[in-house]
Design a protein around this motif. Structure first.
Motif, PDB file in Angstrom:
ATOM      1  N   GLY A  34      45.183  55.243  40.616  1.00 27.04           N
ATOM      2  CA  GLY A  34      43.843  54.720  40.430  1.00 27.04           C
ATOM      3  C   GLY A  34      43.345  53.992  41.661  1.00 27.04           C
ATOM      4  N   LEU A  35      42.035  54.067  41.873  1.00 31.05           N
ATOM      5  CA  LEU A  35      41.377  53.336  42.957  1.00 31.05           C
ATOM      6  C   LEU A  35      40.181  52.625  42.337  1.00 31.05           C
ATOM      7  CD1 LEU A  35      41.303  52.792  46.028  1.00 31.05           C
ATOM      8  CD2 LEU A  35      39.820  54.786  46.247  1.00 31.05           C
ATOM      9  N   ILE A  36      40.278  51.298  42.231  1.00 25.03           N
ATOM     10  CA  ILE A  36      39.239  50.540  41.545  1.00 25.03           C
ATOM     11  C   ILE A  36      38.723  49.435  42.451  1.00 25.03           C
ATOM     12  CG2 ILE A  36      40.285  51.053  39.313  1.00 25.03           C
ATOM     13  CD1 ILE A  36      41.225  48.131  39.190  1.00 25.03           C
ATOM     14  N   GLY A  37      37.632  48.808  42.020  1.00 26.71           N
ATOM     15  CA  GLY A  37      37.039  47.711  42.755  1.00 26.71           C
ATOM     16  C   GLY A  37      35.590  47.543  42.364  1.00 26.71           C
ATOM     17  N   LEU A 231      42.855  44.923  48.310  1.00 29.75           N
ATOM     18  CA  LEU A 231      43.081  43.614  47.710  1.00 29.75           C
ATOM     19  C   LEU A 231      44.425  43.550  47.008  1.00 29.75           C
ATOM     20  CD1 LEU A 231      41.940  40.807  46.897  1.00 29.75           C
ATOM     21  CD2 LEU A 231      40.929  41.918  44.892  1.00 29.75           C
ATOM     22  N   ALA A 232      44.817  44.649  46.363  1.00 28.14           N
ATOM     23  CA  ALA A 232      46.065  44.658  45.603  1.00 28.14           C
ATOM     24  C   ALA A 232      46.520  46.083  45.385  1.00 28.14           C
ATOM     25  CB  ALA A 232      45.887  43.952  44.264  1.00 28.14           C
ATOM     26  N   ASN A 233      47.802  46.226  45.095  1.00 30.72           N
ATOM     27  CA  ASN A 233      48.375  47.533  44.781  1.00 30.72           C
ATOM     28  C   ASN A 233      49.555  47.313  43.845  1.00 30.72           C
ATOM     29  OD1 ASN A 233      48.569  50.545  45.574  1.00 30.72           O
ATOM     30  ND2 ASN A 233      50.667  49.820  45.789  1.00 30.72           N
ATOM     31  N   LYS A 247      39.775  37.387  39.881  1.00 27.76           N
ATOM     32  CA  LYS A 247      38.715  36.635  40.538  1.00 27.76           C
ATOM     33  C   LYS A 247      37.621  37.554  41.061  1.00 27.76           C
ATOM     34  CE  LYS A 247      37.902  33.436  44.372  1.00 27.76           C
ATOM     35  NZ  LYS A 247      38.544  32.693  45.508  1.00 27.76           N
ATOM     36  N   ALA A 248      38.014  38.657  41.682  1.00 27.90           N
ATOM     37  CA  ALA A 248      37.038  39.593  42.241  1.00 27.90           C
ATOM     38  C   ALA A 248      36.182  40.228  41.163  1.00 27.90           C
ATOM     39  CB  ALA A 248      37.750  40.673  43.047  1.00 27.90           C
ATOM     40  N   LEU A 254      31.988  37.198  44.417  1.00 29.09           N
ATOM     41  CA  LEU A 254      31.150  38.396  44.335  1.00 29.09           C
ATOM     42  C   LEU A 254      29.845  38.173  43.598  1.00 29.09           C
ATOM     43  CD1 LEU A 254      33.879  41.061  43.531  1.00 29.09           C
ATOM     44  CD2 LEU A 254      32.930  40.433  45.731  1.00 29.09           C
ATOM     45  N   LYS A 255      29.562  36.966  43.151  1.00 30.89           N
ATOM     46  CA  LYS A 255      28.385  36.738  42.321  1.00 30.89           C
ATOM     47  C   LYS A 255      27.097  37.125  43.020  1.00 30.89           C
ATOM     48  CE  LYS A 255      30.247  33.095  39.359  1.00 30.89           C
ATOM     49  NZ  LYS A 255      30.144  31.682  38.954  1.00 30.89           N
TER      50      LYS A 255
END
Length: 273
Positions: A34-37, A231-233, A247-248, A254-255
């Motif tokens: 998966g690739l999310i964000g 950011l993470a994996n 948080k992201a 990101l607001k």
């Protein structure tokens, strides 16, 4: 398992904007990754870099043991990389079967003069391609609609046509760009089953998706992008509990650029809890 896709230091600049910055990622053969964000994180740009639709500014893309960083789109497709798009790209005036047959274009061998003269060799090749296309439609559950005009299908079925077209050539790596966009709950659950079936058939999948009810049950590992950087994996469980991912997704820094719908926020909150 060994890595089928290895990305190192991949960067893409558009003038002064850095859409993807120094991204490193490995996708294991036979897995669903998966690739999310958040919106604007660079997910589709990264898929475009992998598929060759845009060139990288720097970095390396390795595929099946070779360096494909400078390869063209068609050469990557012939090597076994196929994709779907965030926005549907069907030939709407063609039939469902004809749309899927387009996915075999890179596998044809007859010269144009054979096609113009309709030689026996060309007709045999076309018949074989049509049969493969019917098999792909049967796989996604749309064989009965093979002769229907693509534009006459409901949106969810059009998504399946695009997946059939991407898988008909039996790729090594399938890039899925938000395949659940616009699908209802029932269709999303069927998509999870379809993703698992594609993987069981030997195709590795890189999945870009916002719907966590599709990502979490489908993926073996997940990479998270934020502002074009990794950011993470980790595994779905690790990503779900990762404090920086929470948080992201839930606001944090990101607001000021939030564009998610209330439904997406609820899905992301559920995934992070």
């Amino acid at each position: 398992m060994s890595a089928l896709l290895v990305i190192g230091g991949l960067t893409r600049r558009f003038g002064g904007l850095v859409a993807v910055r120094d991204v490193a990622m490995e996708v294991e053969a036979g897995s669903v990754h998966g690739l999310i964000g958040p919106n604007g994180a660079g997910k589709t740009t990264l898929l475009n870099l992998i598929s060759g639709h845009i060139p990288s500014s720097s970095g390396r893309i390795g595929f099946a043991g070779g360096d494909i960083t400078r390869w063209s789109v068609d050469r990557r497709a012939r090597a076994g990389i196929r994709r779907t798009f965030q926005n549907l790209k069907l030939f709407r005036d063609m039939t469902v079967l004809e749309n899927v047959m387009v996915g075999m274009h890179g596998e044809t061998h007859c010269e144009i003069w054979r096609a113009l003269l309709r030689t026996r060799t060309q007709q045999a090749e076309e018949a074989a391609i049509a049969e493969r296309a019917r098999e792909a439609l049967d796989f996604v559950g749309l064989l009965s609609l093979a002769d229907t005009r693509a534009d006459d299908l409901p949106y969810g079925s059009q998504r399946l046509v695009e997946i059939a077209r991407a898988t008909v050539a039996r790729p090594k790596l399938l890039l899925l760009d938000e395949p659940a966009a616009g699908l209802n709950g029932v269709e999303s659950r069927r998509l999870v089953d379809l993703i698992r079936a594609i993987r069981s058939g030997g195709t590795t999948i890189l999945l870009v998706e916002h719907h966590m009810d599709v990502v979490m049950p489908s993926c073996d590992r997940i990479t998270v992008l934020n502002y074009g950087q990794r950011l993470a994996n980790g595994t779905p469980a690790e990503i779900r509990a990762h404090p920086e991912v929470i948080k992201a997704y839930l606001g944090g820094g990101l607001k000021r650029r939030e564009t998610r719908t209330p439904k997406q926020k609820a899905e992301l909150l559920h995934a992070a809890s």
